[in-house]
Scaffold this active site. Structure first.
Site, PDB file in Angstrom:
ATOM      1  N   ARG A   1       0.831  -1.217   0.000  1.00 12.39           N
ATOM      2  CA  ARG A   1       0.000   0.000   0.000  1.00 12.39           C
ATOM      3  C   ARG A   1       0.862   1.262   0.000  1.00 12.39           C
ATOM      4  O   ARG A   1       0.483   2.305  -0.534  1.00 12.39           O
ATOM      5  CB  ARG A   1      -0.945  -0.027   1.214  1.00 12.39           C
ATOM      6  CG  ARG A   1      -1.682   1.266   1.453  1.00 12.39           C
ATOM      7  CD  ARG A   1      -2.897   1.082   2.348  1.00 12.39           C
ATOM      8  NE  ARG A   1      -2.673   0.301   3.546  1.00 12.39           N
ATOM      9  CZ  ARG A   1      -2.014   0.711   4.632  1.00 12.39           C
ATOM     10  NH1 ARG A   1      -1.473   1.907   4.659  1.00 12.39           N
ATOM     11  NH2 ARG A   1      -1.883  -0.080   5.682  1.00 12.39           N
TER      12      ARG A   1
ATOM     13  N   ASP B   1      -6.994  19.612 -14.115  1.00 15.00           N
ATOM     14  CA  ASP B   1      -7.323  18.260 -14.574  1.00 15.00           C
ATOM     15  C   ASP B   1      -6.951  18.197 -16.055  1.00 15.00           C
ATOM     16  O   ASP B   1      -7.590  18.818 -16.898  1.00 15.00           O
ATOM     17  CB  ASP B   1      -8.827  17.996 -14.365  1.00 15.00           C
ATOM     18  CG  ASP B   1      -9.220  16.567 -14.712  1.00 15.00           C
ATOM     19  OD1 ASP B   1      -8.596  15.986 -15.620  1.00 15.00           O
ATOM     20  OD2 ASP B   1     -10.170  16.050 -14.089  1.00 15.00           O
TER      21      ASP B   1
END
Ligand code: PLP
Length: 390
Positions: free
Chosen positions: A66, A188
């Protein structure tokens, strides 16, 4: 980073000059032949944990999956390099990446977002971040943007061209307004990708991607990325969300997206060439009210687009001369365009956005969004002509 796992040391990619062109870096950065087997293609490293030495120290750069793993590191290095940032964090989806940026803001932060922002981002802001004070504004209107930032803000979010109206925001000017207001600026860049547009070179602090789209390129993997201009406090908080909250990207997903990057340049250029030809073919078509594509000379964002990007992208929208039902019927008659959401894959998609965005959507009901793939332009034009002909 948790105590269990230090920040991974970057691995060097063999033979890539840091000044190499993006096309070259997309092929090589973060990758090198396997030192043991000589394998040229990278392996998929599925291990979730990594052995320690007898003294308890980590043997290499990784401790727990992780927190980081070889495939994620290779992808993060490539994405950071392509966007011209210092560092990147890769996530399980584009929205997980956007969520990490929002969670990294202080409680009560003021956010300014585009009025026609991707509807999932709007949902995230409105429904899942009620503690943020979000203002939606038409970012093509610089006076309105200046007014929205006037009282100060922590984050200006930009999406250009916008989804699905294809509005173009002037990144350089918007970044200037954001910084003057004391806000960070996040762009974005999913639709243009760093092949055409590099917001960090225009002053942006963060760049966000839905890697599900052009990065992956084959509609078979979800992913997201945040690239930071600087490896600073803000990025440390984004990294903490990625690792502590478990929004990390899985090995096979990172492998697929890293592979997708290798062909991004040629896919996007070919798709953009076709999109431009389709836009020009249907411009002024009697069955259409409008063709929304920044590559058309009469598009209001045409000149800004030329200034800040080296291509117009492979997304366009058609506004049908007719109501919602007639527009649904046009999409329904397509045979080659697949009626499906998403974008950026090798197959062309068509979508009546209002059906996905819901009745409170600001998108006109007669708008069809097209994601242009790699099929031959004549076949795509023929499919749309037939569908519009009724
Ligand atoms: N940003 C843009 C511009 C998008 O178009 C999308 C999805 O369509 C997203 C973000 C969200 O990405 P994901 O679906 O990978 O979560």
């Amino acid at each position: 980073m948790t105590q269990d796992s230090p920040s991974p040391a970057p691995t060097s990619s063999r033979g890539v000059d840091p000044d190499a062109r993006p096309t070259t870096r997309a092929v090589h950065v973060g990758l090198a032949p396997d030192p043991t087997t000589g394998a040229v293609a990278p392996s998929i490293s599925l291990s979730t944990t990594f052995e320690r030495t007898s003294e308890g120290a980590l043997r290499g750069a990784f401790g727990y999956g992780r927190d980081g793993h070889p495939n994620r590191l290779a992808l993060e290095q490539a994405v950071a390099s392509l966007e011209g940032g210092e560092v990147a964090a890769c996530f399980a989806s584009g929205l997980a990446a956007i969520d990490a940026v929002l969670r990294a803001l202080p409680a009560g932060a003021r956010v300014v977002a585009p009025s026609d922002v991707y509807h999932g981002t709007r949902q995230l802001l409105v429904e899942h971040h009620p503690s943020l004070e979000t203002t939606f504004v038409d970012q093509t209107d610089l006076a309105a943007l200046r007014a929205a930032l006037a009282g100060g803000a922590e984050l200006l979010m930009i999406e250009t061209p916008s989804n699905p109206a294809l509005d173009v925001t002037d990144i350089l000017l918007a970044v200037g307004l954001a910084h003057a207001a004391g806000a960070l600026c996040a762009v974005d860049n999913t639709w243009m990708t760093p092949i055409f547009q590099r917001p960090i070179e225009l002053g942006a602090d963060l760049v966000i991607h839905s890697s599900t789209k052009y990065f992956g390129g084959h509609s078979d993997v979800s992913g997201g990325a945040v690239v930071a201009a600087r490896e600073d406090e803000m990025f440390a908080r984004i990294r903490a969300v990625q690792t502590h909250a478990g929004a990390s990207a899985a090995p096979f997903d990172c492998w697929l997206i890293r592979r997708g990057l290798q062909t991004l340049d040629c896919r996007l250029r070919a798709q953009t060439q076709t999109a431009g030809e389709i836009a020009r073919h249907f411009h002024g078509h009697p069955r259409l009210e409008a063709v929304l594509y920044p590559g058309l000379e009469d598009h209001p964002g045409h000149h800004t687009s030329i200034r800040q990007a080296s291509g117009f992208g492979a997304m366009l929208s058609l506004c049908v001369r007719g109501d919602r039902a007639e527009t649904t019927a046009v999409a329904g008659r397509c045979r080659l365009f697949t009626r499906a959401t998403s974008l950026g894959g090798v197959e062309s998609l068509i979508e009546q956005r209002v059906l996905v965005e819901g009745d409170d959507s600001p998108t006109p009901p007669n708008l069809l969004r097209l994601s242009i793939g790699l099929e031959h332009v004549d076949d795509l034009v023929g499919d749309l002509e037939r569908a519009l002909g009724g």
